[in-house]
Design a protein around this motif. Structure first.
Motif, mmCIF file in Angstrom:
data_model
loop_
_atom_site.group_PDB
_atom_site.id
_atom_site.type_symbol
_atom_site.label_atom_id
_atom_site.label_comp_id
_atom_site.label_asym_id
_atom_site.label_seq_id
_atom_site.Cartn_x
_atom_site.Cartn_y
_atom_site.Cartn_z
ATOM 1 N N VAL A 354 0.842 -1.201 0.000
ATOM 2 C CA VAL A 354 0.000 0.000 0.000
ATOM 3 C C VAL A 354 0.880 1.254 0.000
ATOM 4 O O VAL A 354 0.547 2.261 -0.645
ATOM 5 C CB VAL A 354 -0.952 -0.001 1.208
ATOM 6 N N PHE A 357 1.875 1.713 -3.468
ATOM 7 C CA PHE A 357 0.682 2.168 -4.198
ATOM 8 C C PHE A 357 0.523 3.687 -4.064
ATOM 9 O O PHE A 357 0.334 4.403 -5.050
ATOM 10 C CB PHE A 357 -0.526 1.419 -3.631
ATOM 11 N N ARG A 358 0.623 4.177 -2.844
ATOM 12 C CA ARG A 358 0.459 5.610 -2.608
ATOM 13 C C ARG A 358 1.598 6.420 -3.224
ATOM 14 O O ARG A 358 1.384 7.497 -3.786
ATOM 15 C CB ARG A 358 0.395 5.874 -1.109
ATOM 16 N N LEU A 362 -1.191 6.246 -7.328
ATOM 17 C CA LEU A 362 -2.304 5.424 -7.799
ATOM 18 C C LEU A 362 -3.537 5.654 -6.938
ATOM 19 O O LEU A 362 -3.439 5.966 -5.745
ATOM 20 C CB LEU A 362 -1.899 3.946 -7.756
ATOM 21 N N LEU A 367 -7.060 -1.646 -7.721
ATOM 22 C CA LEU A 367 -5.637 -1.891 -7.506
ATOM 23 C C LEU A 367 -5.296 -1.812 -6.022
ATOM 24 O O LEU A 367 -4.459 -2.575 -5.527
ATOM 25 C CB LEU A 367 -4.804 -0.883 -8.303
ATOM 26 N N ARG A 368 -5.945 -0.907 -5.296
ATOM 27 C CA ARG A 368 -5.722 -0.822 -3.848
ATOM 28 C C ARG A 368 -6.091 -2.157 -3.191
ATOM 29 O O ARG A 368 -5.386 -2.649 -2.307
ATOM 30 C CB ARG A 368 -6.569 0.322 -3.266
ATOM 31 N N MET A 371 -3.382 -4.614 -3.721
ATOM 32 C CA MET A 371 -2.240 -4.353 -2.850
ATOM 33 C C MET A 371 -2.508 -4.792 -1.407
ATOM 34 O O MET A 371 -1.578 -5.106 -0.668
ATOM 35 C CB MET A 371 -1.882 -2.865 -2.876
ATOM 36 N N GLN A 382 2.210 -7.151 -6.268
ATOM 37 C CA GLN A 382 2.626 -6.407 -5.077
ATOM 38 C C GLN A 382 4.138 -6.202 -5.059
ATOM 39 O O GLN A 382 4.632 -5.081 -4.858
ATOM 40 C CB GLN A 382 2.168 -7.145 -3.822
ATOM 41 N N LEU A 385 5.433 -3.744 -7.781
ATOM 42 C CA LEU A 385 5.218 -2.338 -7.458
ATOM 43 C C LEU A 385 6.154 -1.879 -6.344
ATOM 44 O O LEU A 385 6.671 -0.761 -6.374
ATOM 45 C CB LEU A 385 3.757 -2.106 -7.058
ATOM 46 N N THR A 389 8.928 1.034 -7.537
ATOM 47 C CA THR A 389 8.901 2.347 -6.879
ATOM 48 C C THR A 389 10.192 2.610 -6.117
ATOM 49 O O THR A 389 10.604 3.764 -5.967
ATOM 50 C CB THR A 389 7.699 2.460 -5.921
ATOM 51 N N ASP A 454 -4.883 4.982 -13.647
ATOM 52 C CA ASP A 454 -3.910 4.089 -13.024
ATOM 53 C C ASP A 454 -3.234 3.194 -14.047
ATOM 54 O O ASP A 454 -2.066 2.824 -13.895
ATOM 55 C CB ASP A 454 -4.591 3.237 -11.948
#
Length: 474
Positions: A354, A357-358, A362, A367-368, A371, A382, A385, A389, A454
């Motif tokens: 998560v 994700f943030r 996104l 998608l949240r 995650m 997961q 990402l 990142t 996204d």
């Protein structure tokens, strides 16, 4: 195998045998007199069972106690991994509780938002204050929460039942582990000795320099972990098994190896069926003059019940099957690198997907949800990402965070794997370098579930990562 057979049939006897099954007539002899080797994951599963099932399993193992033998590597992994199994279960159940609360909160907000949409239309086109008032009364935040409370209480009760159904906690392992002495009693002195440094170095060199690059089983799927010692665990166990098999009495050299691990470095799936690699059967025969049979825990315990008349309740068999199907390594080895082939087997640290994700900007609830998912099937997305990142410096990497080496796309003319798709499958406005790139099938599936915003962010991340990976290292 008959020594009078032509050389071709004798040389490749292991490769010409039918796929083994629990119905094989040759299976009985392995349960009657074979040396039995339980992989680390089978022993760690004892910490996953409920108390009642664990007692039945330990009782069943006592029926073959005299033939159990533990490689040193299994013992080392078992002693070190016990607490992690319990911590993993505690974390997963805790995450599940948080996820349920978050999803119910989101559901409440979605219902209120839907109500506001209807109210806006009523105010714009109908101007009926009475109906608006009725709508507000029917779908007030308090009313929605009251309706959802029924589900909240039911979900909470199920999760509490799961927590209370297990009598072990991480503290148990630290203070008075009730399982360790029971396992030690089953094995007695039948535990392998630690190989000296010279032999260990020799085996590690053989694994990483010769066997793994050539995909010689077992263990080559672990190639790429941070250190040779982390990568070669399965191979070290295999070497000990062969050595011990050669010490068995001639004419009675049989090994029954039991493991939850059914990856491609133990099983051949090239013909559409899953069978132990004939190369394993051939190698143990050549080097130790021994026969080998591989079994998963569900088949093994069923065989103990059938041939040795151990009493296992149907609920216990069901639990064995469940744990076997869902068992994953309890923790990532220090310094290990998460790659595509291992991602599904390793749960990311709580909250890290998560956070990634943030950090990427996104916003899609779909998608949240991916995650936040606890399903192994969602871990590849997961971990990717998390890795991308970090690689592209979209967030600050926390201390002790695992390294990730997973790509969603690559640049170049050579396809990485047969199922990867050319960049031309995506529209020109969405994907650059369409003519010179390849995209992972799982990434395409993920994009297909997302709204355009996204979808565009993920495509940009994957494209930038592919370009970054193509640059020569400094």
């Amino acid at each position: 195998m008959n020594m009078e057979d032509p050389a071709l049939l004798r040389r490749f006897h292991a490769w010409l045998q039918p796929v083994p099954s629990p119905q094989d007539t040759a299976r009985l002899v392995f349960f009657q007199d074979a040396l039995i080797v339980l992989d680390t994951n089978v022993l760690l599963s004892l910490y996953e069972y409920t108390a009642e099932s664990r007692e039945e399993v330990l009782s069943a193992l006592s029926q073959v106690s005299g033939r159990l033998w533990m490689p040193y590597q299994v013992g080392l992994e078992f002693v070190r991994g016990r607490r992690s199994v319990l911590e993993s279960r505690k974390r997963v159940l805790g995450d599940a509780s948080k996820s349920v609360n978050a999803k119910l909160t989101a559901a409440c907000q979605a219902i209120i938002a839907a109500k506001n949409t209807v109210r806006a239309q009523l105010e714009k086109y109908a101007r009926v204050p009475g109906e608006i008032e009725d709508l507000e009364h029917l779908v007030s935040e308090a009313a929605v929460k009251e309706h959802l409370a029924v589900y909240h209480d039911a979900f909470k009760a199920h999760l509490e039942m799961l927590k209370n159904g297990h009598d072990l906690t991480p503290v148990n392992v630290d203070t008075a582990d009730p399982i360790l002495p029971r396992v030690a009693g089953l094995y007695g002195d039948r535990v392998g000795h630690q190989p000296d440094d010279q032999l260990l170095q020799q085996r590690l060199d053989e694994a990483v320099a010769f066997r793994f690059p050539n995909q010689i089983p077992p263990g080559f799927k672990d190639f790429g972990k941070a250190t040779p010692l982390n990568a070669a665990g399965d191979f070290l166990i295999w070497e000990e098994v062969i050595e011990q098999a050669g010490l068995l009495p001639e004419g009675n050299r049989r090994v029954l190896f039991v493991s939850n691990d059914v990856k491609e470095d133990w099983y051949d799936t090239s013909n559409g069926k899953q069978r132990p690699w004939p190369a394993l059967l051939d190698e143990i025969q050549r080097r130790a003059g021994a026969e080998l049979r591989l079994e998963t825990p569900p088949d093994f315990y069923a065989g103990v019940g059938e041939y040795l008349h151990a009493e296992l309740a149907e609920d216990t068999y069901a639990e064995i099957r469940r744990v076997s199907e869902t068992f994953t390594p309890p923790a990532l080895d220090d310094g290990a690198v998460v790659v595509a082939s291992t991602a599904a087997k390793i749960a990311p640290p709580a909250g890290l997907p998560v956070t990634a994700f943030r950090s990427a900007g996104l916003t899609s609830p779909i998608l949240r949800s991916t995650m936040e998912s606890l399903a192994p099937a969602d871990r590849l997305a997961q971990w990717w990402l998390i890795g991308v990142t970090a690689q592209l410096q979209r967030r600050v990497v926390s201390e002790g965070e695992p390294q990730v080496d997973i790509a969603a796309a690559v640049r170049g003319g050579e396809v990485p794997a047969p199922d990867w798709k050319p960049g031309t499958v995506l529209p020109s406005g969405e994907w650059i370098h369409r003519e010179s790139s390849w995209i992972a099938p799982w990434f395409l599936d993920l994009l297909g579930t997302l709204p355009s915003a996204d979808r565009g962010i993920l495509s940009a991340l994957a494209s930038e990562q592919a370009a970054e990976n193509q640059r020569p290292s400094k």
